[in-house]
Scaffold this motif. Structure first.
Motif, PDB file in Angstrom:
ATOM      1  N   ARG A   1      31.252 -26.212 -13.354  1.00 32.32           N
ATOM      2  CA  ARG A   1      31.486 -25.017 -12.540  1.00 32.32           C
ATOM      3  C   ARG A   1      30.181 -24.279 -12.246  1.00 32.32           C
ATOM      4  N   LEU A   2      29.235 -24.361 -13.179  1.00 26.74           N
ATOM      5  CA  LEU A   2      27.928 -23.713 -12.992  1.00 26.74           C
ATOM      6  C   LEU A   2      26.989 -24.556 -12.128  1.00 26.74           C
ATOM      7  N   LYS A   3      27.514 -25.704 -11.656  1.00 29.84           N
ATOM      8  CA  LYS A   3      26.756 -26.652 -10.822  1.00 29.84           C
ATOM      9  C   LYS A   3      25.570 -27.261 -11.563  1.00 29.84           C
ATOM     10  N   GLN A   4      25.644 -27.272 -12.887  1.00 29.03           N
ATOM     11  CA  GLN A   4      24.637 -27.971 -13.693  1.00 29.03           C
ATOM     12  C   GLN A   4      25.182 -29.369 -13.986  1.00 29.03           C
ATOM     13  N   LEU A   5      25.218 -30.168 -12.909  1.00 27.08           N
ATOM     14  CA  LEU A   5      25.968 -31.424 -12.948  1.00 27.08           C
ATOM     15  C   LEU A   5      25.346 -32.473 -13.875  1.00 27.08           C
ATOM     16  N   ASN A   6      24.035 -32.562 -13.882  1.00 35.87           N
ATOM     17  CA  ASN A   6      23.382 -33.544 -14.764  1.00 35.87           C
ATOM     18  C   ASN A   6      23.656 -33.231 -16.240  1.00 35.87           C
ATOM     19  N   LYS A   7      23.626 -31.933 -16.586  1.00 33.74           N
ATOM     20  CA  LYS A   7      23.940 -31.543 -17.959  1.00 33.74           C
ATOM     21  C   LYS A   7      25.401 -31.838 -18.277  1.00 33.74           C
ATOM     22  N   ALA A   8      26.269 -31.609 -17.292  1.00 37.94           N
ATOM     23  CA  ALA A   8      27.696 -31.898 -17.491  1.00 37.94           C
ATOM     24  C   ALA A   8      27.906 -33.375 -17.806  1.00 37.94           C
ATOM     25  N   VAL A   9      27.192 -34.249 -17.071  1.00 35.47           N
ATOM     26  CA  VAL A   9      27.293 -35.697 -17.308  1.00 35.47           C
ATOM     27  C   VAL A   9      26.800 -36.031 -18.718  1.00 35.47           C
ATOM     28  N   GLU A  10      25.710 -35.418 -19.146  1.00 31.64           N
ATOM     29  CA  GLU A  10      25.166 -35.671 -20.486  1.00 31.64           C
ATOM     30  C   GLU A  10      26.170 -35.295 -21.577  1.00 31.64           C
ATOM     31  N   VAL A  11      26.833 -34.163 -21.401  1.00 34.37           N
ATOM     32  CA  VAL A  11      27.809 -33.708 -22.406  1.00 34.37           C
ATOM     33  C   VAL A  11      29.020 -34.652 -22.433  1.00 34.37           C
ATOM     34  N   CYS A  12      29.452 -35.085 -21.264  1.00 32.59           N
ATOM     35  CA  CYS A  12      30.559 -36.053 -21.210  1.00 32.59           C
ATOM     36  C   CYS A  12      30.188 -37.345 -21.944  1.00 32.59           C
ATOM     37  N   ASP A  13      28.963 -37.792 -21.718  1.00 27.08           N
ATOM     38  CA  ASP A  13      28.489 -39.008 -22.406  1.00 27.08           C
ATOM     39  C   ASP A  13      28.469 -38.812 -23.922  1.00 27.08           C
ATOM     40  N   GLU A  14      28.028 -37.624 -24.364  1.00 25.18           N
ATOM     41  CA  GLU A  14      27.991 -37.335 -25.799  1.00 25.18           C
ATOM     42  C   GLU A  14      29.396 -37.424 -26.399  1.00 25.18           C
ATOM     43  N   LEU A  15      30.374 -36.838 -25.694  1.00 24.68           N
ATOM     44  CA  LEU A  15      31.761 -36.870 -26.171  1.00 24.68           C
ATOM     45  C   LEU A  15      32.281 -38.310 -26.248  1.00 24.68           C
TER      46      LEU A  15
ATOM     47  N   ASN B   1      35.829 -36.319 -15.785  1.00 23.08           N
ATOM     48  CA  ASN B   1      34.910 -35.237 -15.396  1.00 23.08           C
ATOM     49  C   ASN B   1      33.505 -35.761 -15.126  1.00 23.08           C
ATOM     50  N   LYS B   2      33.102 -36.793 -15.877  1.00 19.78           N
ATOM     51  CA  LYS B   2      31.793 -37.411 -15.632  1.00 19.78           C
ATOM     52  C   LYS B   2      31.761 -38.037 -14.236  1.00 19.78           C
ATOM     53  N   ALA B   3      32.838 -38.714 -13.873  1.00 21.04           N
ATOM     54  CA  ALA B   3      32.913 -39.341 -12.548  1.00 21.04           C
ATOM     55  C   ALA B   3      32.877 -38.285 -11.448  1.00 21.04           C
ATOM     56  N   VAL B   4      33.599 -37.178 -11.652  1.00 18.81           N
ATOM     57  CA  VAL B   4      33.610 -36.094 -10.660  1.00 18.81           C
ATOM     58  C   VAL B   4      32.213 -35.514 -10.477  1.00 18.81           C
ATOM     59  N   ALA B   5      31.519 -35.254 -11.597  1.00 12.85           N
ATOM     60  CA  ALA B   5      30.164 -34.702 -11.527  1.00 12.85           C
ATOM     61  C   ALA B   5      29.211 -35.687 -10.849  1.00 12.85           C
ATOM     62  N   THR B   6      29.354 -36.973 -11.175  1.00  7.40           N
ATOM     63  CA  THR B   6      28.518 -38.009 -10.566  1.00  7.40           C
ATOM     64  C   THR B   6      28.763 -38.080  -9.061  1.00  7.40           C
ATOM     65  N   GLU B   7      30.004 -37.942  -8.675  1.00 10.56           N
ATOM     66  CA  GLU B   7      30.349 -37.934  -7.247  1.00 10.56           C
ATOM     67  C   GLU B   7      29.702 -36.744  -6.540  1.00 10.56           C
ATOM     68  N   LYS B   8      29.747 -35.573  -7.173  1.00 10.19           N
ATOM     69  CA  LYS B   8      29.147 -34.381  -6.571  1.00 10.19           C
ATOM     70  C   LYS B   8      27.628 -34.499  -6.479  1.00 10.19           C
ATOM     71  N   LEU B   9      27.032 -35.320  -7.346  1.00 15.07           N
ATOM     72  CA  LEU B   9      25.588 -35.569  -7.287  1.00 15.07           C
ATOM     73  C   LEU B   9      25.228 -36.544  -6.169  1.00 15.07           C
ATOM     74  N   GLY B  10      26.249 -37.054  -5.481  1.00 16.19           N
ATOM     75  CA  GLY B  10      26.016 -37.972  -4.364  1.00 16.19           C
ATOM     76  C   GLY B  10      25.881 -39.426  -4.785  1.00 16.19           C
ATOM     77  N   GLN B  11      26.112 -39.709  -6.066  1.00 17.40           N
ATOM     78  CA  GLN B  11      26.004 -41.090  -6.575  1.00 17.40           C
ATOM     79  C   GLN B  11      27.387 -41.749  -6.498  1.00 17.40           C
ATOM     80  N   LEU B  12      27.787 -42.068  -5.274  1.00 16.19           N
ATOM     81  CA  LEU B  12      29.172 -42.474  -5.028  1.00 16.19           C
ATOM     82  C   LEU B  12      29.508 -43.824  -5.653  1.00 16.19           C
ATOM     83  N   ASP B  13      28.631 -44.797  -5.523  1.00 21.20           N
ATOM     84  CA  ASP B  13      28.911 -46.121  -6.106  1.00 21.20           C
ATOM     85  C   ASP B  13      29.032 -46.034  -7.629  1.00 21.20           C
ATOM     86  N   GLN B  14      28.156 -45.237  -8.242  1.00 19.56           N
ATOM     87  CA  GLN B  14      28.206 -45.071  -9.687  1.00 19.56           C
ATOM     88  C   GLN B  14      29.493 -44.348 -10.108  1.00 19.56           C
TER      89      GLN B  14
END
Length: 737
Positions: A505-519, A541-554
């Motif tokens: 929600r804070l648009k800190q998408l890379n950090k969001a992905v890192e936290v999802c990976d940790e979990l 949520n990791k996939a959603v954040a990755t999509e918002k980062l424009g990394q669609l294939d990933q």
């Protein structure tokens, strides 16, 4: 509302059982493993996990999927090993309260028979504790043709007994036995009302027999811990208006105790007046044999005088002593425990409050009575008042057991404040709890602290204080990371997920992905349902954040991993994550201009969950149908000039999809779907219907839907768009005027 949607209360069930008893046709109960779990007999999932550790060599030939299947795991073990393994639990099991409550209901005639899938003898032992000894039948060894000779009230072991010659464990064993039980099942369901409790019915050979033989002759109740009926029950059994689902989210013990309380047969005499219970039992004992002195010679009489226990009436003496102690006990002060056990918490509070001074044990019962009274109170303000009374009365207590009650009261008070939309006071109450118990080493109090902090993150999130929510999540993780306690690890998993969502929600998408990976890394290997749920949500949520980062294939790769991992699960929470993953994957493919692949993915979602009655899945299916329809509508516009017949086929498909989308949705507002439907009707020449629908769209959706329709018209423009735009402007002006 359909009759099957209504959830009867325990009080309703008690009335049904009372009516059945008076009619001379008491209920038949069918019990499963959920009734024995509090006796320290694990559920099938836990057993499977342990079997994989203990018998790793024996289970080697099984696939990863089959290693999670109870029947298949048991099928790889020798009968002797199965028996020894299970007996280790059954032999040590303590009588639990679910079975004591069942015994009470049997003793008072509300249950005529209990059929059980369990091997344990907990019900027989509970009945013995209460002074009743119903006949017990083992259907793995009985002549099933003679089932009409069962002497009620009775206990029937369907799959064998722990001390019996046969216990049915494997898939083939239970399937063959279920077929043999067909006539018995039909007879059971047709002669009495039935209630299933502690039995899931999933992946089980017995459930199809129940579905086939249930014919609405009598009511059927299915009691389970889920808030809503599982999908496999909704599909067939619960479609009947006489089959009802009930939730026992707090477990079988409390559900059955409450039921017995409503029918005024709990607590049993042994806990209310143990002296009378023993006296009643002794009434069944024959008179003690006494030698007649007039037939004895002097020598024998002299011997008897020296050892008079052989002539003393020990039965009568025991009864007299019991009556004496019983009378002394009755002359004491009012007994609050009876009220508490009967569920009269207000009476228990009153009895305890009347005492001039309370000892530690009485103070604990008063705290428990306050807590139970509050939990039953429907009014949130009154509920808060009772919690505050408990907190204020015992806030200075140093007794751990009483502190646990205060902690529960603080958590529940905060939750009630949240329900009343009072976030400041809610958060303040959570802070009070954390401050009060922050340094405690008691596990229950530590759990209270963890839950309070976790709930605080949710309150801060909803209040828009996302940075503070992230800080509190970090506090939970730091505070409890060193603990091996599962209950605290669960709070960490939830905190990591909440942190990832807040960062998103804070648009800190890379950090969001890192936290999802940790979990995911931290809890991915756990078989515990709660951990797996957090892992699935983290992957999504990791996939959603990755999509918002424009990394669609990933993002598609992450969605695919989630789909593969949880695709076979029967749990609704995982089914919803899989459905949402398929939906988002289809949306990305559309964005990548791969519309045919997108339609394939949406159709995969429909094929997988199309028969589901779950509201959440129905909504996702509605979106899938709408998206397919929209893609087919655009395809029709592309072929409008060159291939009119192909365009017509696409429009027909689009129309069907939009219609299905509306039927699948439970919402009253279908403005988006109706807008697509109105446009499709217009292109097919039904101007009148299009105008009716378009007017409704603009009334429901307002400016945003007006703008959306304009945007859609401008995609792949065709000649009819000019007239449709004219109609749109006309209706929009009329509505605004």
């Amino acid at each position: 509302m359909k009759s099957s949607d209504y959830l009867y209360t325990v009080e309703d069930l008690a009335q049904f059982m009372d009516i059945s008893k008076k009619a001379g046709n008491p209920f038949i109960f069918i019990t499963g493993a959920g009734c024995s779990v509090t006796a320290d007999i694990p559920l099938a999932k836990e057993i499977v996990s342990e079997l994989n550790e203990i018998f790793a060599l024996e289970l080697k030939p099984l696939s990863d999927k089959d290693r999670k299947d109870y029947g298949k795991c048991m099928g790889r073990l020798e009968t002797s090993k199965r028996r020894e393994y299970l007996q280790n639990y059954i032999g040590k099991a303590k009588i639990n309260w679910a079975h004591i409550a069942l015994a009470c209901l049997m003793k008072e005639g509300y249950i005529r028979r209990v059929l059980t899938f369990n091997f344990d003898n907990l019900l027989a032992r509970s009945c013995g504790l209460l002074g009743q000894y119903p006949p017990t039948y083992d259907f793995t060894a009985a002549n099933l043709n003679l089932h009409r000779l069962i002497d009620d009230p009775a206990i029937v072991h369907l799959h064998g007994q722990g001390h019996g010659f046969v216990q049915l464990n494997t898939e083939s064993e239970t399937e063959e036995h279920a077929a043999r039980l067909k006539e018995f099942v039909a007879h059971t369901l047709s002669e009495s009302p039935t209630l299933f409790i502690g039995y899931s019915g999933s992946n089980d050979a017995f459930l199809p027999q129940i579905e086939e033989q249930f014919s609405d002759q009598h009511r059927l109740f299915w009691v389970d811990m889920n808030d809503k009926a599982p999908e496999h029950l909704q599909q067939k059994l619960l479609t009947s208006s006489l089959a009802h689902y009930m939730s026992c989210k707090n477990g079988a013990d409390l559900f059955l105790i409450e039921l017995a309380q409503k029918l005024e047969c709990f607590p049993p005499t042994i806990f209310v007046d143990p002296y009378q219970h023993v006296l009643d039992e002794l009434d069944e004992v024959a008179d003690y044999p006494v030698l007649k002195h007039d037939h004895l010679d002097d020598r024998k009489e002299s011997q008897l005088t020296q050892s008079d226990t052989s002539t003393q009436d020990i039965l009568l003496e025991t009864k007299n002593r019991l009556k004496e102690v019983q009378q002394q006990d009755k002359e004491r002060e009012h007994d609050f425990l009876q009220e508490y056990l009967q569920g009269d918490y207000e009476g228990a509070v009153k009895a305890l409050e009347e005492k001039q001074q309370l000892n530690i044990e009485q103070s604990l019962w008063l705290a428990r009575s306050y807590l139970s009274l509050a939990l039953e109170e429907p009014n949130e303000l009154e509920k808060i008042r009772i919690y505050e009374k408990l907190i204020d009365k015992f806030k200075e207590s140093v007794e751990i057991d009483i502190q646990e009650q205060v902690g529960s009261a603080l958590v529940n008070k905060a939750v009630a404040l949240g329900e009343l939309q009072q976030p400041y006071d809610e958060i303040k109450t959570y802070d009070e709890l954390v401050t009060r118990f922050s340094d405690s080493n008691n596990l229950v109090l530590r759990e209270h602290v963890a839950v309070a902090l976790l709930n605080k993150t949710v309150a801060l999130y909803e209040f828009g204080q996302l940075d503070k929510a992230v800080e509190v999540c970090d506090e939970i993780i730091a505070r409890f990371s060193d603990s091996d306690e599962t209950i605290l690890q669960k709070q960490i998993a939830k905190a990591l997920l909440n942190k990832a969502v807040a960062l998103g929600r804070l648009k800190q998408l890379n950090k969001a992905v890192e936290v999802c990976d940790e979990l995911i890394v931290r809890f991915s290997d756990s078989d515990e349902l709660t951990f797996q749920e957090q892992v699935a949500k983290a992957a999504f949520n990791k996939a959603v954040a990755t999509e918002k980062l424009g990394q669609l294939d990933q993002a598609i790769e992450i969605y695919d991993e989630l789909i593969v991992r949880f695709s076979d699960s029967d749990e609704l929470i995982f089914q919803e994550q899989v459905a949402k993953a398929l939906l988002n994957k289809g949306s990305i493919l559309t964005e990548l201009e791969q519309s045919d692949k997108s339609v394939q993915v949406y159709n995969e979602l429909i094929a997988k969950f199309g028969e589901s009655n779950e509201v959440g899945l129905q909504e996702l299916l509605s979106v899938a149908f709408n998206n397919i329809g929209y893609l087919r509508l655009l395809a029709a516009k592309k072929h409008w000039q060159k291939n009119p017949s192909i365009a017509k086929d696409y429009l027909d498909t689009a129309l069907k999809c939009f219609s299905k989308a509306i039927t699948k949705s439970s919402r009253d507002d279908h403005a988006l779907i109706l807008g697509n439907l109105a446009y499709t009707e217009f292109l097919q020449g039904d101007m009148a219907e299009s105008e009716i629908l378009l007017r409704k769209v603009l009334q429901q959706g307002g400016q945003s839907l007006y703008n959306q329709v304009l945007e859609d018209i401008n995609k792949y423009t065709i000649d009819p768009d000019i007239n449709f735009k004219t109609l749109l402007e006309k209706l929009w002006n009329e509505i605004n005027k």
